[in-house]
Design a protein around this motif. Structure first.
Motif, PDB file in Angstrom:
ATOM      1  N   ASP A 603       0.824  -1.279   0.209  1.00  0.00           N
ATOM      2  CA  ASP A 603       0.039  -0.101   0.118  1.00  0.00           C
ATOM      3  C   ASP A 603       0.944   1.345  -0.137  1.00  0.00           C
ATOM      4  O   ASP A 603       0.550   2.181  -0.461  1.00  0.00           O
ATOM      5  N   GLU A 604       2.233   1.112   0.513  1.00  0.00           N
ATOM      6  CA  GLU A 604       2.593   2.430   0.717  1.00  0.00           C
ATOM      7  C   GLU A 604       4.220   2.553   0.104  1.00  0.00           C
ATOM      8  O   GLU A 604       4.478   3.353  -0.786  1.00  0.00           O
ATOM      9  N   ALA A 605       4.109   1.070  -0.520  1.00  0.00           N
ATOM     10  CA  ALA A 605       5.575   1.052  -1.893  1.00  0.00           C
ATOM     11  C   ALA A 605       6.722   1.746  -1.303  1.00  0.00           C
ATOM     12  O   ALA A 605       6.674   3.094  -2.840  1.00  0.00           O
ATOM     13  N   PRO A 606       6.890   2.169  -0.500  1.00  0.00           N
ATOM     14  CA  PRO A 606       8.535   2.223  -0.135  1.00  0.00           C
ATOM     15  C   PRO A 606       9.452   1.950  -1.128  1.00  0.00           C
ATOM     16  O   PRO A 606      10.265   3.497  -1.324  1.00  0.00           O
ATOM     17  N   TYR A 607       9.609   1.340  -1.558  1.00  0.00           N
ATOM     18  CA  TYR A 607      10.431   0.497  -2.792  1.00  0.00           C
ATOM     19  C   TYR A 607       9.578  -0.279  -3.513  1.00  0.00           C
ATOM     20  O   TYR A 607       8.114  -1.056  -3.758  1.00  0.00           O
ATOM     21  N   ILE A 608      10.583  -0.509  -4.778  1.00  0.00           N
ATOM     22  CA  ILE A 608       9.791  -1.421  -5.850  1.00  0.00           C
ATOM     23  C   ILE A 608      10.638  -2.664  -6.059  1.00  0.00           C
ATOM     24  O   ILE A 608      11.810  -2.277  -6.031  1.00  0.00           O
ATOM     25  N   GLY A 609      10.188  -3.765  -5.416  1.00  0.00           N
ATOM     26  CA  GLY A 609      11.678  -4.520  -5.448  1.00  0.00           C
ATOM     27  C   GLY A 609      11.345  -5.172  -7.322  1.00  0.00           C
ATOM     28  O   GLY A 609       9.928  -5.581  -7.391  1.00  0.00           O
ATOM     29  N   ILE A 610      12.087  -6.176  -7.418  1.00  0.00           N
ATOM     30  CA  ILE A 610      12.065  -6.856  -8.895  1.00  0.00           C
ATOM     31  C   ILE A 610      12.790  -7.938  -9.068  1.00  0.00           C
ATOM     32  O   ILE A 610      11.491  -8.390  -9.761  1.00  0.00           O
ATOM     33  N   CYS A 611      13.740  -8.349  -8.707  1.00  0.00           N
ATOM     34  CA  CYS A 611      13.680  -9.913  -8.591  1.00  0.00           C
ATOM     35  C   CYS A 611      15.656 -10.113  -7.762  1.00  0.00           C
ATOM     36  O   CYS A 611      15.732  -9.221  -7.086  1.00  0.00           O
ATOM     37  N   PHE A 612      14.855 -11.264  -7.426  1.00  0.00           N
ATOM     38  CA  PHE A 612      17.073 -12.173  -7.071  1.00  0.00           C
ATOM     39  C   PHE A 612      17.105 -12.235  -7.792  1.00  0.00           C
ATOM     40  O   PHE A 612      16.961 -12.873  -8.944  1.00  0.00           O
ATOM     41  N   ARG A 613      18.318 -11.939  -8.100  1.00  0.00           N
ATOM     42  CA  ARG A 613      19.144 -13.138  -9.207  1.00  0.00           C
ATOM     43  C   ARG A 613      19.358 -14.129  -8.899  1.00  0.00           C
ATOM     44  O   ARG A 613      18.995 -15.160  -7.725  1.00  0.00           O
ATOM     45  N   ALA A 614      19.743 -14.811  -9.637  1.00  0.00           N
ATOM     46  CA  ALA A 614      19.080 -16.139  -9.797  1.00  0.00           C
ATOM     47  C   ALA A 614      20.380 -16.895 -10.473  1.00  0.00           C
ATOM     48  O   ALA A 614      20.930 -16.658 -11.257  1.00  0.00           O
ATOM     49  N   SER A 615      20.518 -18.258 -10.357  1.00  0.00           N
ATOM     50  CA  SER A 615      21.301 -19.350 -10.970  1.00  0.00           C
ATOM     51  C   SER A 615      20.572 -21.141 -11.661  1.00  0.00           C
ATOM     52  O   SER A 615      19.277 -20.937 -10.901  1.00  0.00           O
ATOM     53  N   VAL A 616      21.161 -21.555 -12.042  1.00  0.00           N
ATOM     54  CA  VAL A 616      20.631 -22.717 -12.293  1.00  0.00           C
ATOM     55  C   VAL A 616      22.034 -23.740 -11.776  1.00  0.00           C
ATOM     56  O   VAL A 616      22.996 -23.776 -11.746  1.00  0.00           O
ATOM     57  N   LEU A 617      21.242 -25.131 -12.035  1.00  0.00           N
ATOM     58  CA  LEU A 617      21.798 -25.959 -12.227  1.00  0.00           C
ATOM     59  C   LEU A 617      20.866 -26.827 -13.393  1.00  0.00           C
ATOM     60  O   LEU A 617      20.116 -26.848 -13.742  1.00  0.00           O
ATOM     61  N   VAL A 618      22.273 -27.447 -14.332  1.00  0.00           N
ATOM     62  CA  VAL A 618      21.896 -28.151 -15.544  1.00  0.00           C
ATOM     63  C   VAL A 618      22.402 -29.463 -15.549  1.00  0.00           C
ATOM     64  O   VAL A 618      23.233 -29.566 -14.839  1.00  0.00           O
ATOM     65  N   TYR A 619      22.037 -30.152 -15.688  1.00  0.00           N
ATOM     66  CA  TYR A 619      21.829 -32.030 -15.545  1.00  0.00           C
ATOM     67  C   TYR A 619      20.772 -32.746 -16.354  1.00  0.00           C
ATOM     68  O   TYR A 619      19.881 -32.101 -17.562  1.00  0.00           O
ATOM     69  N   GLY A 620      21.533 -33.686 -16.815  1.00  0.00           N
ATOM     70  CA  GLY A 620      20.548 -34.691 -17.628  1.00  0.00           C
ATOM     71  C   GLY A 620      19.865 -34.883 -17.418  1.00  0.00           C
ATOM     72  O   GLY A 620      19.558 -35.573 -16.050  1.00  0.00           O
ATOM     73  N   GLU A 621      18.739 -35.832 -18.124  1.00  0.00           N
ATOM     74  CA  GLU A 621      17.028 -36.483 -17.877  1.00  0.00           C
ATOM     75  C   GLU A 621      17.589 -37.663 -17.241  1.00  0.00           C
ATOM     76  O   GLU A 621      16.792 -38.147 -16.815  1.00  0.00           O
ATOM     77  N   GLY A 622      19.072 -38.493 -16.738  1.00  0.00           N
ATOM     78  CA  GLY A 622      18.599 -39.296 -16.404  1.00  0.00           C
ATOM     79  C   GLY A 622      18.519 -38.939 -14.871  1.00  0.00           C
ATOM     80  O   GLY A 622      19.110 -39.596 -13.992  1.00  0.00           O
ATOM     81  N   LEU A 623      18.876 -37.986 -14.041  1.00  0.00           N
ATOM     82  CA  LEU A 623      19.238 -37.833 -12.290  1.00  0.00           C
ATOM     83  C   LEU A 623      18.065 -38.065 -12.267  1.00  0.00           C
ATOM     84  O   LEU A 623      17.180 -36.795 -12.604  1.00  0.00           O
ATOM     85  N   ARG A 624      17.611 -38.315 -11.159  1.00  0.00           N
ATOM     86  CA  ARG A 624      16.177 -37.911 -10.719  1.00  0.00           C
ATOM     87  C   ARG A 624      16.758 -37.689  -9.178  1.00  0.00           C
ATOM     88  O   ARG A 624      17.651 -38.267  -8.773  1.00  0.00           O
ATOM     89  N   GLY A 625      15.185 -37.866  -8.363  1.00  0.00           N
ATOM     90  CA  GLY A 625      15.560 -37.990  -6.868  1.00  0.00           C
ATOM     91  C   GLY A 625      14.981 -36.635  -6.392  1.00  0.00           C
ATOM     92  O   GLY A 625      14.661 -35.407  -6.713  1.00  0.00           O
ATOM     93  N   ASP A 626      15.717 -36.264  -4.884  1.00  0.00           N
ATOM     94  CA  ASP A 626      15.051 -35.711  -3.909  1.00  0.00           C
ATOM     95  C   ASP A 626      16.040 -33.727  -4.539  1.00  0.00           C
ATOM     96  O   ASP A 626      16.816 -33.054  -3.850  1.00  0.00           O
ATOM     97  N   ILE A 627      15.969 -33.527  -6.188  1.00  0.00           N
ATOM     98  CA  ILE A 627      16.444 -32.212  -6.955  1.00  0.00           C
ATOM     99  C   ILE A 627      16.960 -31.015  -6.583  1.00  0.00           C
ATOM    100  O   ILE A 627      15.267 -30.316  -6.441  1.00  0.00           O
ATOM    101  N   TYR A 628      17.140 -30.080  -4.666  1.00  0.00           N
ATOM    102  CA  TYR A 628      16.053 -28.813  -4.637  1.00  0.00           C
ATOM    103  C   TYR A 628      16.988 -27.466  -4.267  1.00  0.00           C
ATOM    104  O   TYR A 628      18.440 -28.122  -3.306  1.00  0.00           O
TER     105      TYR A 628
END
Length: 647
Positions: A603-628
């Motif tokens: 309601d007050e908009a003291p700042y305007i947030g845009i985003c967090f910078r992001a990274s990526v994890l890249v791997y092949g399709e055969g990898l499975r599991g609890d990838i967090y």
């Protein structure tokens, strides 16, 4: 094996063969073809291109990039490039749950140090995260999950925490892990001061005492209900000296020094070209019921680890499924993890495509181009760097709440991220990572709504003339024009500022970008001599809304972060809520307080947030599991990853 089970497997194999034959007729193979048939688009949109991983990688080290690979059987290192086909295969993958076996190669640069408490190299930190367990790990929702600590309880005033450690946890040399090891680790970090990247994690710890072999008492400087979120530093053995290690240390020295309690232990180090970890038989989780039994695969016996056994194990066999289902599979599932050291100028994507590595993580990956690619899997996760527009609430046009509210509704976050950052950002209105459980189900970002912005400005007395807003401040009609400060040394931020200028111009607001040295930008911001500034805020390991939103902002030279309520925003209820979060221990209570605070901010908009910078994890399709993956650990929970079965 029952007839039903055998018949089902036979049908699966037959289906995969029929599918492969059908796809071969179409000139396509495997999952790439499936993606093409389902989406109607080409599965090979990504062509050869060079992308630097662009990270702070520490010392470069010698790059022995001969492509030597871990075989899918996982024991020995091959002397010729051998593809880990379970990860890269385009054959039809049959995922029947975790399988014990296989090896994985991770892109890395050579560590700047082998001391886990001092490394500034993100790859080394990820590697050490597999060798050394921490008290807690950060899981989905960015909440603290038990690791070496199984329970923690605060005192009534929140200043003292009683921590109970996991019984049965051992170091890789067989010695028991004790509470004193954790206490000694905290003192080691304290002795390193700001040289340790974990200095901030222990900054609020006044004292740490081992009250028994498996109990710790932590006393805090001030109450923080999120204190467990900071206990992510690697716990070191008190009986092992590691300070003397350097980048020239040999395999024997490292074997004696890199003694952890994690799911993987040191196997060997080879001439600055790679460091190999292997599944630790002593790891507490290997026999932990919490891991959950997974029937179907039998683990096999393994020879003793030594560099000399490389020749004998040059052609290890893949761990085969136990079709009788007589044994349980327990993590870690992947046997060997090899960190392949390359020169910082070597491009991670190129090494992945040439199958010299099976996985990489990066903050400079062309996410927008590859996010729908079928040749690789990409998981994006937010870092702790929050990009936002600071608006001067105390002077100029931005002192008007309605001008700020209109500017907020003119912002197309995702469009801005795609155009200026190549998709490398996670939209966020607040300095709390979007993955956080704090958001609950009741908070939505202020929508991109130019029509609502127009109504707000017209209600404030502005009028739109030939696509430009004009306002009368008592000295005639003048266009709504604002100056945006940006650090001239940050090319990415400058590109973002230019895109912001274009975006606002399209909605009738003139934004004049002023590129200045970083010191000059911060001097003006801290002195209040600005209208808008594009800033980056490195958030804490825990959610903290006080620095940007509480009234007592920090004067220059008073200590603390450079960014602290530079907007001069003042609201009594926002003050109360932002501080109250530190004394709320129930998740529902936290979500309620955060939702109330978010409503005030929107309601007050003291700042305007845009985003967090992001990274990526890249791997092949055969990898499975609890990838967090998360910024706390892109390889977190790797012991629960596995390479899916294939036929």
């Amino acid at each position: 094996m029952s007839a039903t089970t055998g018949g089902a497997r036979a049908l699966l194999r037959l289906a995969s063969l029929v599918l492969a034959a059908a796809l071969a007729v179409s000139g396509l193979t495997g999952c790439a073809a499936l993606a093409t048939l389902l989406s109607g688009t080409s599965g090979s949109a990504a062509q050869d291109a060079a992308y630097s991983n662009g990270l702070d990688q520490g010392q470069s080290g010698g790059a022995d990039s001969d492509g030597a690979s871990l075989l899918s059987g996982g024991r020995a290192l091959a002397q010729t490039p051998v593809v880990n086909s379970a990860i890269y295969s385009n054959d039809y993958i049959i995922d029947e749950g975790p399988i014990k076996g296989g090896g994985m190669r991770v892109y890395a640069t050579h560590p700047d140090t082998f001391n886990p408490l001092l490394t500034q190299n993100i790859y080394a930190a990820a590697m050490f995260g597999l060798v050394y367990d921490s008290l807690v790990s950060i899981g989905p929702g960015l909440t603290a999950e038990p690791r070496l600590a199984v329970r923690w309880t605060p005192s009534i005033d929140g200043l003292v925490w009683h921590i109970v450690l996991r019984e049965g946890a051992k170091w890789h040399d067989g010695r028991p892990l004790r509470a004193y090891d954790a206490v000694n680790t905290i003192e080691r970090i304290r002795s390193y001061g700001e040289w340790s990247p974990y200095a901030g994690a222990i900054a609020n710890i006044a004292s740490a005492v081992a009250v028994s072999d498996h109990e710790i008492r932590l006393t805090l400087e001030k109450e923080n209900a999120f204190a467990p979120y900071t206990w992510v530093f690697p716990i070191m053995p008190s009986h092992v000296a590691i300070d003397a290690l350097d980048g020239q240390s040999g395999s024997a020295n490292l074997r004696a020094a890199l003694v952890g309690s994690g799911a993987y232990r040191f196997r060997y180090y080879e001439n600055r070209s790679r460091l190999v970890l292997t599944a630790a038989d002593t790891w507490w989780g290997a026999g932990d019921e919490a891991a959950g039994p997974v029937p179907g695969i039998a683990p096999t016996g393994r020879a003793e680890d030594d560099h000399q056994d490389q020749a004998e194990n040059d052609q290890p066999g893949r761990v085969e499924p136990d079709l009788q289902g007589k044994a349980d599979v327990r993590p870690p599932y992947i046997i060997d993890i090899s960190f392949m050291f390359f020169d910082p100028d070597d491009m991670a994507l190129t090494k992945f495509r040439s199958k010299e590595v099976d996985l990489f993580f990066s903050g400079a990956f062309d996410y927008d181009r590859f996010k729908h690619s079928s040749e690789l899997l990409v998981r994006q996760y937010s870092e702790r760097d929050f990009l936002f527009l600071a608006l001067n609430n105390a002077g100029g046009a931005t002192a008007s709440r309605n001008v700020r509210r209109a500017l907020l509704r003119m912002l197309d976050r995702q469009g801005l991220i795609d155009e200026a950052l190549g998709g490398r950002g996670v939209p966020s209105e607040f300095p709390v990572q979007p993955e956080s459980s704090l958001y609950g189900a009741g908070i939505a970002s202020t929508p991109y709504d130019p029509q609502a912005a127009r109504s707000i400005l017209e209600g404030e007395g502005f009028r739109l003339d030939e696509g430009v807003y004009y306002g009368d401040a008592g000295n005639g009609w003048n266009k709504l024009s604002l100056t945006l400060l940006v650090n001239e040394q940050d090319a990415e931020r400058c590109a973002l500022a230019d895109s912001l200028s274009d975006m606002y111009a399209g909605h009738g607001v003139e934004i004049v970008v002023s590129r200045e040295p970083a010191d000059a930008v911060m001097q003006k911001v801290l002195a209040g001599g600005y209208e808008m500034a594009l800033l980056n805020y490195r958030t804490h390991l825990f959610p903290d809304m006080t620095e940007l939103y509480s009234t007592p902002w920090k004067e220059p030279g008073s200590g603390g972060g450079a960014v602290a309520n530079v907007a001069r925003f003042q609201d009594d209820e926002a003050d109360r809520l932002s501080h109250e979060l530190f004394s709320l221990y129930d998740e529902d209570d936290r979500q309620t307080a955060f939702a109330q605070l978010a409503a005030i901010i929107q309601d007050e908009a003291p700042y305007i947030g845009i985003c967090f910078r992001a990274s990526v994890l890249v791997y092949g399709e055969g990898l499975r599991g609890d990838i967090y993956p998360s910024d706390r650990g892109p390889l977190s929970f790797m012991e629960r990853w596995y390479i899916a079965d294939y036929r």
